[in-house]
Design a protein around this motif. Structure first.
Motif, PDB file in Angstrom:
ATOM      1  N   VAL A   1      56.388  60.496  59.611  1.00 21.97           N
ATOM      2  CA  VAL A   1      57.153  61.162  58.555  1.00 21.97           C
ATOM      3  C   VAL A   1      57.423  62.601  58.986  1.00 21.97           C
ATOM      4  O   VAL A   1      56.508  63.304  59.431  1.00 21.97           O
ATOM      5  CB  VAL A   1      56.393  61.154  57.215  1.00 21.97           C
ATOM      6  N   ILE A   2      58.681  63.019  58.866  1.00 17.65           N
ATOM      7  CA  ILE A   2      59.080  64.389  59.178  1.00 17.65           C
ATOM      8  C   ILE A   2      59.626  65.032  57.910  1.00 17.65           C
ATOM      9  O   ILE A   2      60.503  64.465  57.254  1.00 17.65           O
ATOM     10  CB  ILE A   2      60.159  64.417  60.278  1.00 17.65           C
ATOM     11  N   GLY A   3      59.099  66.196  57.550  1.00 18.34           N
ATOM     12  CA  GLY A   3      59.607  66.922  56.397  1.00 18.34           C
ATOM     13  C   GLY A   3      60.749  67.847  56.780  1.00 18.34           C
ATOM     14  O   GLY A   3      60.671  68.557  57.787  1.00 18.34           O
ATOM     15  N   LEU A   4      61.827  67.841  56.000  1.00 17.91           N
ATOM     16  CA  LEU A   4      63.012  68.654  56.274  1.00 17.91           C
ATOM     17  C   LEU A   4      63.474  69.357  55.007  1.00 17.91           C
ATOM     18  O   LEU A   4      63.267  68.857  53.891  1.00 17.91           O
ATOM     19  CB  LEU A   4      64.157  67.778  56.800  1.00 17.91           C
TER      20      LEU A   4
ATOM     21  N   ALA B   1      50.366  59.926  52.342  1.00 15.82           N
ATOM     22  CA  ALA B   1      50.627  59.354  51.019  1.00 15.82           C
ATOM     23  C   ALA B   1      51.911  58.519  51.020  1.00 15.82           C
ATOM     24  O   ALA B   1      51.971  57.452  50.395  1.00 15.82           O
ATOM     25  CB  ALA B   1      50.727  60.474  49.980  1.00 15.82           C
ATOM     26  N   LEU B   2      52.922  58.985  51.748  1.00 18.79           N
ATOM     27  CA  LEU B   2      54.195  58.246  51.776  1.00 18.79           C
ATOM     28  C   LEU B   2      54.071  56.947  52.559  1.00 18.79           C
ATOM     29  O   LEU B   2      54.642  55.916  52.178  1.00 18.79           O
ATOM     30  CB  LEU B   2      55.295  59.131  52.368  1.00 18.79           C
ATOM     31  N   VAL B   3      53.327  56.972  53.659  1.00 15.84           N
ATOM     32  CA  VAL B   3      53.109  55.738  54.424  1.00 15.84           C
ATOM     33  C   VAL B   3      52.318  54.752  53.575  1.00 15.84           C
ATOM     34  O   VAL B   3      52.625  53.539  53.537  1.00 15.84           O
ATOM     35  CB  VAL B   3      52.384  56.043  55.746  1.00 15.84           C
ATOM     36  N   ALA B   4      51.299  55.239  52.865  1.00 17.72           N
ATOM     37  CA  ALA B   4      50.515  54.357  51.990  1.00 17.72           C
ATOM     38  C   ALA B   4      51.383  53.780  50.880  1.00 17.72           C
ATOM     39  O   ALA B   4      51.244  52.606  50.507  1.00 17.72           O
ATOM     40  CB  ALA B   4      49.340  55.142  51.397  1.00 17.72           C
ATOM     41  N   TRP B   5      52.283  54.587  50.358  1.00 12.40           N
ATOM     42  CA  TRP B   5      53.222  54.134  49.320  1.00 12.40           C
ATOM     43  C   TRP B   5      54.082  52.975  49.830  1.00 12.40           C
ATOM     44  O   TRP B   5      54.315  51.997  49.119  1.00 12.40           O
ATOM     45  CB  TRP B   5      54.076  55.318  48.897  1.00 12.40           C
ATOM     46  N   CYS B   6      54.543  53.092  51.058  1.00 19.82           N
ATOM     47  CA  CYS B   6      55.356  52.016  51.639  1.00 19.82           C
ATOM     48  C   CYS B   6      54.518  50.757  51.888  1.00 19.82           C
ATOM     49  O   CYS B   6      54.994  49.633  51.704  1.00 19.82           O
ATOM     50  CB  CYS B   6      56.009  52.492  52.941  1.00 19.82           C
ATOM     51  N   ARG B   7      53.292  50.939  52.316  1.00 19.18           N
ATOM     52  CA  ARG B   7      52.405  49.785  52.526  1.00 19.18           C
ATOM     53  C   ARG B   7      52.222  48.989  51.241  1.00 19.18           C
ATOM     54  O   ARG B   7      52.141  47.762  51.257  1.00 19.18           O
ATOM     55  CB  ARG B   7      51.034  50.261  53.019  1.00 19.18           C
TER      56      ARG B   7
ATOM     57  N   GLU C   1      55.757  68.721  48.045  1.00 27.30           N
ATOM     58  CA  GLU C   1      55.565  68.788  49.488  1.00 27.30           C
ATOM     59  C   GLU C   1      55.572  67.384  50.076  1.00 27.30           C
ATOM     60  O   GLU C   1      55.338  66.396  49.373  1.00 27.30           O
ATOM     61  CB  GLU C   1      54.244  69.490  49.821  1.00 27.30           C
ATOM     62  N   VAL C   2      55.811  67.313  51.384  1.00 26.93           N
ATOM     63  CA  VAL C   2      55.793  66.032  52.088  1.00 26.93           C
ATOM     64  C   VAL C   2      54.363  65.743  52.538  1.00 26.93           C
ATOM     65  O   VAL C   2      53.803  66.474  53.360  1.00 26.93           O
ATOM     66  CB  VAL C   2      56.748  66.055  53.297  1.00 26.93           C
ATOM     67  N   ASP C   3      53.788  64.686  51.992  1.00 32.46           N
ATOM     68  CA  ASP C   3      52.450  64.222  52.387  1.00 32.46           C
ATOM     69  C   ASP C   3      52.647  62.923  53.160  1.00 32.46           C
ATOM     70  O   ASP C   3      52.853  61.858  52.563  1.00 32.46           O
ATOM     71  CB  ASP C   3      51.579  64.004  51.156  1.00 32.46           C
TER      72      ASP C   3
ATOM     73  N   PRO D   1      57.687  59.897  43.622  1.00 33.48           N
ATOM     74  CA  PRO D   1      58.044  61.094  42.844  1.00 33.48           C
ATOM     75  C   PRO D   1      58.206  62.368  43.662  1.00 33.48           C
ATOM     76  O   PRO D   1      58.782  63.350  43.173  1.00 33.48           O
ATOM     77  CB  PRO D   1      56.877  61.225  41.852  1.00 33.48           C
ATOM     78  N   ASP D   2      57.723  62.406  44.901  1.00 35.27           N
ATOM     79  CA  ASP D   2      57.847  63.614  45.724  1.00 35.27           C
ATOM     80  C   ASP D   2      59.132  63.658  46.545  1.00 35.27           C
ATOM     81  O   ASP D   2      59.431  64.685  47.155  1.00 35.27           O
ATOM     82  CB  ASP D   2      56.657  63.730  46.702  1.00 35.27           C
ATOM     83  N   VAL D   3      59.892  62.546  46.594  1.00 37.66           N
ATOM     84  CA  VAL D   3      61.003  62.422  47.545  1.00 37.66           C
ATOM     85  C   VAL D   3      62.352  62.603  46.846  1.00 37.66           C
ATOM     86  O   VAL D   3      62.666  61.916  45.882  1.00 37.66           O
ATOM     87  CB  VAL D   3      60.955  61.053  48.253  1.00 37.66           C
ATOM     88  N   ALA D   4      63.163  63.529  47.371  1.00 39.45           N
ATOM     89  CA  ALA D   4      64.522  63.738  46.876  1.00 39.45           C
ATOM     90  C   ALA D   4      65.541  62.982  47.723  1.00 39.45           C
ATOM     91  O   ALA D   4      66.424  62.304  47.194  1.00 39.45           O
ATOM     92  CB  ALA D   4      64.868  65.224  46.869  1.00 39.45           C
TER      93      ALA D   4
END
Length: 523
Positions: free
Chosen positions: A491-494, A473-479, A468-470, A438-441
């Motif tokens: 992870v790099i936020g842009l 949390a995103l790496v855990a989501w992929c796991r 915001e980019v966490d 839900p955080d990723v566009a």
């Protein structure tokens, strides 16, 4: 002698002969033209180009917004047997100058909005003799260029009718560079326009005279010129042109106000559209069908468009080299996350690095396509043409797998695949998982070598508004949703993803950005 076939006669004047002259052909925010009025305006511009000395098979380069002037200029070039070369409006003066010099055009058409870019480009284009600008100011051009405004476009006393082009006569050049490399012009014939309009526009999308086509992609894209010009005109339908930069709010307003029936978009448009809380759920109530291309459409975007707006989006793959989409999903038979099956008139194969056929479901291979709309090659790029155009087949540079239901799923560009822990990883698969968060566009995954030279997947993420980019949390989501070796190691936020002038993600820029080590490796 070959038969005579002129694309403008097929797209416009044919409808007058068949009694369709009073139908609406084109609608912009400020103007509307019937087919009869469009034919008249095309002939006026065609006569003006002839008066400027433009000859059959000479190139006419256009740096213009999507409006009546560009629309009629493309058709006028076809009409007189010249070659239309619509250029990206996102180019700098130096970049546009390179295209002008490469195409060796003697006439350049530009919108007033881009006059400074045009003037800068002309300084490195000694072969250009005439420049026509919209608006009222054609001053400030180099001494070797004669300037005209659109209203001053010289008109001949009479139009002699369409030039007697053949099906194989050159009609259109579209510059492409992929995500890296120098621009190269894919050369298309008059008959290619008929092939894509009938095989995809009519046999897949079912476009008819009652349709009203609205496209996010601009006319200088292969995707956009099909959506907004070839498909509606070939069917006697209506093109809805939008000169401004596309945004969800603007296109929701245009779709509702002009009763769009087909919405052509891209994943980079559908993502923000779904994230926009201020867009009414009934904004696309007249739209009977959506289309996506340019990049693989994530399953969550397909499902989101269907659930929120009631619009079924058909994802597909096309290319500048093939002029438009050649593999597509079908209405009522969409496999979310896939590109679908071959369009009528096309065949596809998967091949390995040695060019041998890849057999079996789920085995990656480079996608090759065969179809009559293939370009004749790249202008003055013999070596590159020989690598891409192989007899009847065209190499796409995309890696695909064939599924059990005979649909095809994109794994990414062939040179974007990476190995993590000695196992091949598709960036597209990791990106699809991240886009479900839900955080990723938007997101792009690239491979970055570590100190030992081994690739590590790094995710470059644009967050949704207010999020915001966490990284953890995103790496855990992929796991949770992928095999562990596929997870991003960083992870790099842009604020936004870097893109080429044709809208493709510049993964080489992201790789360079990730190599600076500004991200911490996740466990």
């Amino acid at each position: 002698m070959p038969e005579v076939f002129n694309a403008t006669d097929y797209l416009v004047d044919r409808h007058l002969r068949e009694g369709g002259g009073a139908r609406t052909a084109l609608v912009t925010p400020t103007r509307s033209l019937t087919y009869e009025e469009l034919s008249r305006e095309v002939r006026r511009v065609a006569a003006g180009l002839r008066a400027l000395g433009v000859r059959p098979e000479e190139r006419v380069l256009m740096c213009m917004v999507d409006d009546v002037e560009l629309f009629t200029a493309v058709l006028a070039a076809f009409h007189i047997g010249a070659v239309a070369v619509p250029a990206s409006t996102m180019l700098t003066g130096a970049e546009l100058g390179q295209l002008i010099a490469d195409s060796r055009c003697r006439a350049l058409l530009g919108s007033a909005e881009f006059a400074p870019v045009v003037r800068a480009a002309l300084r490195q284009a000694p072969e250009v003799r005439h420049t026509v600008l919209t608006g009222d100011d054609s001053s400030g051009l180099p001494p070797h260029v004669r300037g005209h405004t659109w209203r001053q476009l010289p008109a001949a006393d009479a139009d002699d009718g369409p030039y007697a082009t053949w099906p194989d006569s050159p009609a259109l050049w579209l510059y492409t560079s992929g995500t890296t490399g120098k621009p190269k012009a894919a050369m298309h014939r008059h008959i290619n326009i008929k092939y894509v309009a009938e095989n995809y526009g009519q046999r897949v999308l079912g476009i008819g005279p009652e349709d009203r086509c609205l496209s996010v992609a601009k006319l200088f894209f292969a995707y956009g010129i099909g959506n907004s010009l070839f498909f509606p005109l070939a069917a006697g339908a209506t093109a809805l042109l939008e000169p401004s930069r596309p945004s969800p709010a603007l296109f929701a307003k245009r779709a509702a106000g002009d009763r769009a029936t087909i919405l052509f978009g891209t994943p980079s448009f559908f993502g923000p559209l779904l994230a926009g809380a201020d867009i009414p759920d009934d904004a696309f109530g007249t739209v009977r069908l959506g289309v996506s291309a340019g990049e693989a459409l994530p399953a969550r975007m397909y499902e989101g468009m269907l659930q929120r707006y009631g619009v079924e989006v058909l994802d597909g793959i096309g290319s500048t080299e093939m002029l438009h989409i050649f593999v597509s999903n079908r209405t009522g038979r969409v496999r979310p996350g896939s590109s679908g099956t071959p369009v009528p008139g096309y065949a596809v194969e998967l091949r390995d690095a040695e060019g041998q056929l890849v057999e079996g479901e789920g085995t990656p291979g480079e996608l090759y396509v065969r179809g009559e709309s293939a370009a004749t090659g790249y202008w003055c790029r013999a070596a590159t043409s020989r690598q891409v155009f192989l007899g009847d087949w065209v190499r796409t540079g995309d890696t695909y797998v064939r599924n059990a239901d005979c649909t095809y799923t994109c794994m990414g560009r062939t040179n974007d695949l990476l190995k993590a822990g000695g196992i091949w990883v598709s960036p597209a698969e990791v990106e699809e998982r991240l886009l479900a968060h839900p955080d990723v566009a938007e997101v792009a995954v690239v491979g970055v070598p570590d100190a030992d030279g081994l690739d590590k997947p790094v995710a470059c993420v644009v967050p949704r508004p207010g999020r915001e980019v966490d990284a953890d949390a995103l790496v855990a989501w992929c796991r949770e949703g992928l095999a562990s070796f596929k997870r991003p190691r960083g992870v790099i936020g842009l604020a936004e993803l870097p893109r080429t002038p044709t809208g493709k993600i510049r993964r080489n820029v992201l790789r360079d950005m990730a190599r600076d080590g500004s991200w911490a490796e996740a466990p």
